[in-house]
Design an enzyme around this catalytic site. Structure first.
Site, PDB file in Angstrom:
ATOM      1  N   CYS A 148     -36.034  -8.034 -61.057  1.00  0.00           N
ATOM      2  CA  CYS A 148     -34.779  -7.407 -61.489  1.00  0.00           C
ATOM      3  C   CYS A 148     -33.621  -8.075 -60.751  1.00  0.00           C
ATOM      4  O   CYS A 148     -33.556  -8.016 -59.520  1.00  0.00           O
ATOM      5  CB  CYS A 148     -34.830  -5.914 -61.156  1.00  0.00           C
ATOM      6  N   CYS A 201     -30.812 -11.067 -66.468  1.00  0.00           N
ATOM      7  CA  CYS A 201     -31.377  -9.716 -66.413  1.00  0.00           C
ATOM      8  C   CYS A 201     -32.759  -9.847 -67.053  1.00  0.00           C
ATOM      9  O   CYS A 201     -32.895 -10.463 -68.123  1.00  0.00           O
ATOM     10  CB  CYS A 201     -30.512  -8.743 -67.209  1.00  0.00           C
TER      11      CYS A 201
HETATM   12  N1  DGL Z   1     -33.813  -5.615 -65.444  1.00  0.00           N
HETATM   13  C1  DGL Z   1     -32.644  -5.487 -64.646  1.00  0.00           C
HETATM   14  C2  DGL Z   1     -32.123  -6.869 -64.224  1.00  0.00           C
HETATM   15  O1  DGL Z   1     -32.852  -7.841 -64.222  1.00  0.00           O
HETATM   16  C3  DGL Z   1     -31.499  -4.610 -65.028  1.00  0.00           C
HETATM   17  C4  DGL Z   1     -31.536  -3.445 -65.942  1.00  0.00           C
HETATM   18  C5  DGL Z   1     -30.717  -2.261 -65.451  1.00  0.00           C
HETATM   19  O2  DGL Z   1     -29.480  -2.220 -65.591  1.00  0.00           O
HETATM   20  O3  DGL Z   1     -31.345  -1.373 -64.888  1.00  0.00           O
HETATM   21  O4  DGL Z   1     -30.993  -7.010 -63.853  1.00  0.00           O
END
Ligand code: DGL
Length: 271
Positions: A77, A192
């Site tokens: 993430c 993301c």
């Molecule tokens: N999957 C997350 C990232 O890589 C973000 C998603 C969220 O806003 O929770 O930034």
């Protein structure tokens, strides 16, 4: 002296985005036991106040490390990594963490037009960490940072239901496309981990073709490099891959989705 660590590989995200990293990890480290952790009770991370999120993550990781003693933690993430990776490395054994940060360096190396856009959550866009990466690796490029507060949610919905509002995807990606007459954006960084699941819709709705770069494969390769001396727990009958959700009750379609990735779901209370 070489270290001797053991345990599973823990993959962390706010929701289903880390599955794009798990897919790549399974190719590179196929027999290792994975524990996927989704802090879905706090989704989306992109909208959180930084201090509050850092406090939440520190508490959550403290418990996860104590309970599961992972051999490695892959933070799948960008929003979480760009905020917390340095802090977590100070609080806990630093060598267990692999972070995910925007692919600014490969984008700067590959662009021909010099116009690069970074598509991310509002949290990642405002981080000092992200700005430092741009200053360090892309000072010769024109970099546009585009924060989207809808795309992670659109990806979650798509993975649950198979439905995507393509008009909404087109609107969210539109600011990434910069046309300066003789030069146009030629690379968009998907910063993301939710976004790779929507990349085909992005391609379809883009005003012109560009290269879409994400970091999932690079993270898996980095994990392999760091994993050389670790005796990881292996998946075996009775000890399969798990998915832990901080919400008490993930929706049935999420349980089905995780099952499709070979993960058995368990609730994980922060209380
Ligand atoms: N999957 C997350 C990232 O890589 C973000 C998603 C969220 O806003 O929770 O930034």
């Amino acid at each position: 002296m070489s270290e001797t660590r053991s345990g599973s590989v823990l993959i962390f995200d706010s929701g289903i985005g880390g599955l794009s990293v798990l897919k790549e990890l399974r190719i590179i480290l196929p027999s290792v036991r994975y524990i996927y952790v989704a802090d879905d009770a706090a989704f989306p991370y992109g909208a959180w106040d930084e201090e509050a999120l850092l406090g939440r993550m520190t508490k959550l990781f403290g418990r996860l490390i104590e309970k599961h003693r992972p051999g490695m933690i892959v933070i799948g993430c960008n929003t979480a990594s760009t905020l917390a990776i340095d802090h977590l490395r100070q609080q806990f054994p630093s060598e267990i963490f692999v972070g995910t940060v925007p692919a600014v360096k490969p984008a700067a190396e590959r662009t021909r037009s010099g116009l690069v856009s970074i598509l991310a959550t509002p949290g990642t866009v405002k981080r000092q960490y992200t700005r430092n990466l741009i200053r360090q690796y892309a000072s010769k490029c024109h970099v546009r940072l585009v924060g989207s507060d809808k795309l992670a949610e659109l990806a979650e919905n798509y993975m649950r239901t198979g439905y995507v509002d393509e008009g909404a995807v087109a609107t969210e990606i539109a600011p990434c496309f910069v046309d300066k007459g003789d030069k146009r954006t030629d690379i968009i960084v998907l910063a993301c981990t939710h976004y790779p699941f929507l990349v085909n819709r992005m391609r379809k709705t883009a005003p012109w073709p560009v290269d879409w770069i994400d970091t999932c494969e690079a993270i898996a390769r980095r994990t392999l490099t760091l994993a050389q001396d670790i005796d990881f727990e292996q998946r075996k009958p009775g000890l399969g891959d798990l998915a832990l959700f901080t919400s008490d009750r993930p929706a049935p379609e999420i349980i089905r989705l995780m099952g499709g990735f070979g993960l058995a779901v368990e609730p994980y209370s922060l209380k």
